[in-house]
Design a protein around this motif. Structure first.
Motif, PDB file in Angstrom:
ATOM      1  N   ALA B  18     117.540   8.361  68.270  1.00 44.85           N
ATOM      2  CA  ALA B  18     116.191   8.923  68.369  1.00 44.85           C
ATOM      3  C   ALA B  18     115.258   7.986  69.127  1.00 44.85           C
ATOM      4  CB  ALA B  18     115.645   9.200  66.964  1.00 44.85           C
ATOM      5  N   VAL B  19     115.341   6.696  68.818  1.00 42.01           N
ATOM      6  CA  VAL B  19     114.493   5.715  69.515  1.00 42.01           C
ATOM      7  C   VAL B  19     114.806   5.722  71.013  1.00 42.01           C
ATOM      8  CG1 VAL B  19     114.097   3.219  69.805  1.00 42.01           C
ATOM      9  CG2 VAL B  19     114.100   4.209  67.524  1.00 42.01           C
ATOM     10  N   SER B  20     116.097   5.751  71.340  1.00 48.00           N
ATOM     11  CA  SER B  20     116.506   5.721  72.754  1.00 48.00           C
ATOM     12  C   SER B  20     116.008   6.961  73.493  1.00 48.00           C
ATOM     13  CB  SER B  20     118.025   5.638  72.873  1.00 48.00           C
ATOM     14  OG  SER B  20     118.499   4.534  72.164  1.00 48.00           O
ATOM     15  N   VAL B  21     116.202   8.132  72.878  1.00 46.81           N
ATOM     16  CA  VAL B  21     115.769   9.377  73.535  1.00 46.81           C
ATOM     17  C   VAL B  21     114.250   9.363  73.712  1.00 46.81           C
ATOM     18  CG1 VAL B  21     115.592  11.885  73.251  1.00 46.81           C
ATOM     19  CG2 VAL B  21     117.735  10.729  72.718  1.00 46.81           C
ATOM     20  N   PHE B  22     113.554   8.924  72.685  1.00 47.17           N
ATOM     21  CA  PHE B  22     112.093   8.874  72.752  1.00 47.17           C
ATOM     22  C   PHE B  22     111.634   7.955  73.893  1.00 47.17           C
ATOM     23  CE2 PHE B  22     108.114   6.775  71.443  1.00 47.17           C
ATOM     24  CZ  PHE B  22     107.287   7.882  71.396  1.00 47.17           C
ATOM     25  N   LEU B  23     112.201   6.749  73.936  1.00 50.35           N
ATOM     26  CA  LEU B  23     111.827   5.791  74.981  1.00 50.35           C
ATOM     27  C   LEU B  23     112.153   6.340  76.369  1.00 50.35           C
ATOM     28  CD1 LEU B  23     112.964   2.413  73.356  1.00 50.35           C
ATOM     29  CD2 LEU B  23     110.621   3.149  73.806  1.00 50.35           C
ATOM     30  N   ALA B  24     113.342   6.974  76.483  1.00 45.97           N
ATOM     31  CA  ALA B  24     113.755   7.528  77.775  1.00 45.97           C
ATOM     32  C   ALA B  24     112.770   8.595  78.240  1.00 45.97           C
ATOM     33  CB  ALA B  24     115.162   8.114  77.673  1.00 45.97           C
ATOM     34  N   LEU B  25     112.371   9.475  77.318  1.00 45.36           N
ATOM     35  CA  LEU B  25     111.463  10.560  77.700  1.00 45.36           C
ATOM     36  C   LEU B  25     110.079  10.017  78.056  1.00 45.36           C
ATOM     37  CD1 LEU B  25     112.422  13.333  75.114  1.00 45.36           C
ATOM     38  CD2 LEU B  25     113.049  13.177  77.522  1.00 45.36           C
ATOM     39  N   VAL B  26     109.586   9.109  77.247  1.00 43.66           N
ATOM     40  CA  VAL B  26     108.255   8.545  77.513  1.00 43.66           C
ATOM     41  C   VAL B  26     108.264   7.799  78.845  1.00 43.66           C
ATOM     42  CG1 VAL B  26     106.569   6.828  76.740  1.00 43.66           C
ATOM     43  CG2 VAL B  26     107.580   8.403  75.094  1.00 43.66           C
ATOM     44  N   TYR B  27     109.307   6.986  79.046  1.00 44.22           N
ATOM     45  CA  TYR B  27     109.407   6.224  80.293  1.00 44.22           C
ATOM     46  C   TYR B  27     109.480   7.171  81.488  1.00 44.22           C
ATOM     47  CZ  TYR B  27     111.170   2.980  83.817  1.00 44.22           C
ATOM     48  OH  TYR B  27     111.331   2.239  84.959  1.00 44.22           O
ATOM     49  N   ASN B  28     110.242   8.248  81.310  1.00 43.50           N
ATOM     50  CA  ASN B  28     110.421   9.189  82.420  1.00 43.50           C
ATOM     51  C   ASN B  28     109.108   9.892  82.773  1.00 43.50           C
ATOM     52  OD1 ASN B  28     112.223  10.421  84.327  1.00 43.50           O
ATOM     53  ND2 ASN B  28     112.026  12.300  83.134  1.00 43.50           N
ATOM     54  N   VAL B  29     108.274  10.120  81.782  1.00 44.09           N
ATOM     55  CA  VAL B  29     106.989  10.777  82.038  1.00 44.09           C
ATOM     56  C   VAL B  29     106.083   9.860  82.862  1.00 44.09           C
ATOM     57  CG1 VAL B  29     104.862  11.582  80.942  1.00 44.09           C
ATOM     58  CG2 VAL B  29     107.076  12.282  80.025  1.00 44.09           C
ATOM     59  N   PHE B  30     106.066   8.578  82.514  1.00 53.80           N
ATOM     60  CA  PHE B  30     105.124   7.666  83.155  1.00 53.80           C
ATOM     61  C   PHE B  30     105.708   6.914  84.354  1.00 53.80           C
ATOM     62  CE2 PHE B  30     103.442   8.173  78.845  1.00 53.80           C
ATOM     63  CZ  PHE B  30     102.153   8.601  79.162  1.00 53.80           C
ATOM     64  N   SER B  31     107.034   6.981  84.525  1.00 53.03           N
ATOM     65  CA  SER B  31     107.659   6.244  85.626  1.00 53.03           C
ATOM     66  C   SER B  31     107.360   6.916  86.964  1.00 53.03           C
ATOM     67  CB  SER B  31     109.170   6.193  85.410  1.00 53.03           C
ATOM     68  OG  SER B  31     109.796   5.781  86.599  1.00 53.03           O
ATOM     69  N   PRO B  32     107.113   6.118  88.011  1.00 54.18           N
ATOM     70  CA  PRO B  32     106.935   6.715  89.343  1.00 54.18           C
ATOM     71  C   PRO B  32     108.243   7.289  89.891  1.00 54.18           C
ATOM     72  CG  PRO B  32     106.905   4.318  89.459  1.00 54.18           C
ATOM     73  CD  PRO B  32     106.911   4.664  88.013  1.00 54.18           C
ATOM     74  N   LYS B  33     109.355   6.907  89.258  1.00 51.61           N
ATOM     75  CA  LYS B  33     110.653   7.395  89.724  1.00 51.61           C
ATOM     76  C   LYS B  33     111.232   8.427  88.762  1.00 51.61           C
ATOM     77  CE  LYS B  33     111.765   3.076  92.035  1.00 51.61           C
ATOM     78  NZ  LYS B  33     112.714   1.961  92.146  1.00 51.61           N
ATOM     79  N   SER B  34     110.373   9.210  88.158  1.00 48.81           N
ATOM     80  CA  SER B  34     110.843  10.137  87.122  1.00 48.81           C
ATOM     81  C   SER B  34     111.764  11.217  87.718  1.00 48.81           C
ATOM     82  CB  SER B  34     109.663  10.785  86.422  1.00 48.81           C
ATOM     83  OG  SER B  34     108.985  11.601  87.325  1.00 48.81           O
ATOM     84  N   LEU B  35     112.636  11.702  86.877  1.00 47.77           N
ATOM     85  CA  LEU B  35     113.598  12.733  87.278  1.00 47.77           C
ATOM     86  C   LEU B  35     113.318  14.007  86.489  1.00 47.77           C
ATOM     87  CD1 LEU B  35     117.104  10.974  87.152  1.00 47.77           C
ATOM     88  CD2 LEU B  35     115.786  11.536  89.163  1.00 47.77           C
ATOM     89  N   PRO B  36     113.580  15.166  87.080  1.00 52.75           N
ATOM     90  CA  PRO B  36     113.512  16.392  86.269  1.00 52.75           C
ATOM     91  C   PRO B  36     114.632  16.376  85.240  1.00 52.75           C
ATOM     92  CG  PRO B  36     114.366  16.870  88.453  1.00 52.75           C
ATOM     93  CD  PRO B  36     113.961  15.432  88.466  1.00 52.75           C
ATOM     94  N   LEU B  37     114.357  16.828  84.022  1.00 52.81           N
ATOM     95  CA  LEU B  37     115.380  16.742  82.970  1.00 52.81           C
ATOM     96  C   LEU B  37     116.582  17.617  83.276  1.00 52.81           C
ATOM     97  CD1 LEU B  37     113.278  16.588  79.698  1.00 52.81           C
ATOM     98  CD2 LEU B  37     114.509  14.750  80.832  1.00 52.81           C
ATOM     99  N   ILE B  38     116.311  18.752  83.918  1.00 51.96           N
ATOM    100  CA  ILE B  38     117.428  19.632  84.297  1.00 51.96           C
ATOM    101  C   ILE B  38     117.644  19.504  85.798  1.00 51.96           C
ATOM    102  CG2 ILE B  38     118.210  22.027  84.431  1.00 51.96           C
ATOM    103  CD1 ILE B  38     116.604  22.470  81.822  1.00 51.96           C
ATOM    104  N   ARG B  39     118.848  19.133  86.139  1.00 50.78           N
ATOM    105  CA  ARG B  39     119.148  18.845  87.546  1.00 50.78           C
ATOM    106  C   ARG B  39     119.530  20.120  88.289  1.00 50.78           C
ATOM    107  NH1 ARG B  39     121.152  14.118  90.154  1.00 50.78           N
ATOM    108  NH2 ARG B  39     122.667  14.512  91.792  1.00 50.78           N
ATOM    109  N   LYS B  40     119.024  20.229  89.508  1.00 47.52           N
ATOM    110  CA  LYS B  40     119.406  21.367  90.344  1.00 47.52           C
ATOM    111  C   LYS B  40     120.340  20.880  91.439  1.00 47.52           C
ATOM    112  CE  LYS B  40     115.033  23.615  89.486  1.00 47.52           C
ATOM    113  NZ  LYS B  40     113.660  23.737  89.966  1.00 47.52           N
ATOM    114  N   PRO B  41     121.346  21.677  91.802  1.00 49.16           N
ATOM    115  CA  PRO B  41     122.281  21.222  92.838  1.00 49.16           C
ATOM    116  C   PRO B  41     121.577  21.038  94.183  1.00 49.16           C
ATOM    117  CG  PRO B  41     122.720  23.497  92.232  1.00 49.16           C
ATOM    118  CD  PRO B  41     121.682  23.008  91.295  1.00 49.16           C
ATOM    119  N   PRO B  42     122.016  20.038  94.986  1.00 44.85           N
ATOM    120  CA  PRO B  42     121.373  19.820  96.277  1.00 44.85           C
ATOM    121  C   PRO B  42     121.598  21.001  97.211  1.00 44.85           C
ATOM    122  CG  PRO B  42     123.360  18.506  96.097  1.00 44.85           C
ATOM    123  CD  PRO B  42     123.155  19.149  94.773  1.00 44.85           C
ATOM    124  N   VAL B  43     120.591  21.289  97.993  1.00 41.60           N
ATOM    125  CA  VAL B  43     120.722  22.392  98.951  1.00 41.60           C
ATOM    126  C   VAL B  43     121.416  21.837 100.190  1.00 41.60           C
ATOM    127  CG1 VAL B  43     119.441  24.105 100.278  1.00 41.60           C
ATOM    128  CG2 VAL B  43     118.589  23.332  98.059  1.00 41.60           C
TER     129      VAL B  43
END
Lengths: 180, 214
Positions: B18-43
């Protein structure tokens, strides 16, 4: 004579169990456990930092294994490095030892199976083990490294509680490194 | 000897996750290199023959003048999406408007380009793989050691037609090299996505390298 023979046989059968006990005593030495914790914890912390810093690149590495559904790749690539970091920090600081080492064991099993499967499928891909800072291709050497780390996680899991219990029950024996 | 109860063991594991998921999500929200949680295939945008083999055109005109404006527009959109999804924040120096990315070429197109002695062929795999076998005339630029080959890339004129490849579509080294060169502002980048495996299987011209001391 019969008694002497019995005695000799008894000595022989005791020999392996004596060695086992010696080995067990050695493995549950608190300094050895401390070293295992530091090594495994440090490896996990170092491995996680670059992946956390560059999630897109790690996501590419995860996707290259072709084991996960495409939609899940990013979520896994985001969470796994944090799991590594949290477990690594817990292990080094001596908190949640058994549960941290269990999670690490599980992660290492997944990494080992993934890499072995990539090797068997002849995938020429970046291993993604330590992020981009130390990028290397998948290989049997990497698989062996993971197996070594697996052994460390088992060591910590198996003996950390014994050590903790011994410290609580009998500090004197704990200092001497003897279990009985 | 005290024993931790199984309940507290599972509770600790749950806490760690739970701690890891929480940190990952929070970091992803504020990180300039954030990723979408659901990945879409490259065009993947395929390079049209008309784009590659127009006789009147010089190489430097290839990307600007194309009979199919739709291809050009979709390529720009695709590059924009790829940037946003995968590499948009990795290298923020790149101006997105100029981003054209790379297009996919087929085995036949690669073969024809080689036959016409056009462009440069780059192998993004590691040196060992390259030595075992590579497309005839290809140069080895292992993406994993890109720093060592940066000068070599800089010596290639940036308006040269460049084809990069890896082992197969699963291998990301070709794509990574193309992305890297795209950021170096190479304008005519093509990815032979099927890679060495398909080339070898088709029995196309290949060669091996023997290095001294190996």
């Amino acid at each position: 004579m019969g008694c002497v023979g019995k005695g000799r046989n008894a000595g022989r059968t005791d020999e392996p169990s004596r060695k086992m006990t010696e080995m067990k005593n050695m493995l549950q030495n608190k300094y050895l456990i401390f070293i295992s914790r530091c090594v495994l914890g440090t490896v996990f912390i170092v491995a996680s930092v670059d992946k956390i810093a560059n999630p897109a690149i790690f996501a590419e590495a995860v996707a290259a294994y072709k084991l996960l559904p495409y939609a899940l790749v990013n979520a896994v690539a985001l969470v796994v490095p944090w799991l590594e970091l949290v477990c690594g920090v817990f292990l080094v600081s001596g908190v949640f030892l058994r549960s941290s080492s269990s999670v690490m064991f599980l992660l290492l099993c997944v990494f080992t199976v993934a890499m072995a499967s990539a090797m068997l499928r002849n995938l020429s891909i970046d291993c993604g083990c330590f992020g981009t800072a130390h990028a290397t291709m998948v290989g049997w050497g990497r698989v062996l490294e993971d197996i070594g780390l697996l052994a460390l996680s088992v060591h910590i899991f198996h003996f950390s509680q014994i050590t903790q219990g011994r410290i609580q029950n009998n500090p004197q024996t704990s200092r001497e490194g003897s279990f009985s | 000897m005290t024993k931790a109860s199984p309940t507290s063991f599972w509770h600790d594991i749950f806490t760690i996750v739970a701690v890891s998921v929480f940190l990952a999500l929070v970091y992803n929200v504020f990180s300039p290199k954030s990723l979408p949680l659901i990945r879409k295939p490259p065009v993947k945008i395929l390079a049209a023959d008309s784009m590659l083999f127009s006789q009147e055109r010089s190489q430097s005109d290839l990307s600007r003048v194309d009979s199919s404006k739709q291809i050009q527009r979709s390529a720009t959109i695709s590059a924009h999406q790829d940037m946003k999804e995968d590499h948009g924040t990795v290298l923020p120096r790149v101006k997105r408007e100029k981003q054209v990315g790379y297009k996919i070429v087929s085995l036949e197109q690669v073969n024809r380009l080689i036959g016409e002695h056009r462009g440069v062929l780059l192998d993004g795999r590691e040196a060992e793989e390259y030595d075992k076998g590579h497309i005839k005339g290809a140069r080895n630029i292992p993406y994993l050691e890109i720093d060592k080959h940066f000068d070599e890339l800089m010596n290639i004129p940036h308006d040269t037609l460049v084809i990069v490849y890896c082992s197969n579509p699963e291998c990301s080294l070709g794509r990574d090299l193309a992305d890297f060169m795209n950021q170096m502002e190479f304008h005519h980048l093509y990815l032979y996505d099927e890679g060495w495996d398909a080339w070898e299987k088709a029995g196309m011209p290949a060669e091996q390298t023997s290095r001294p001391g190996k």
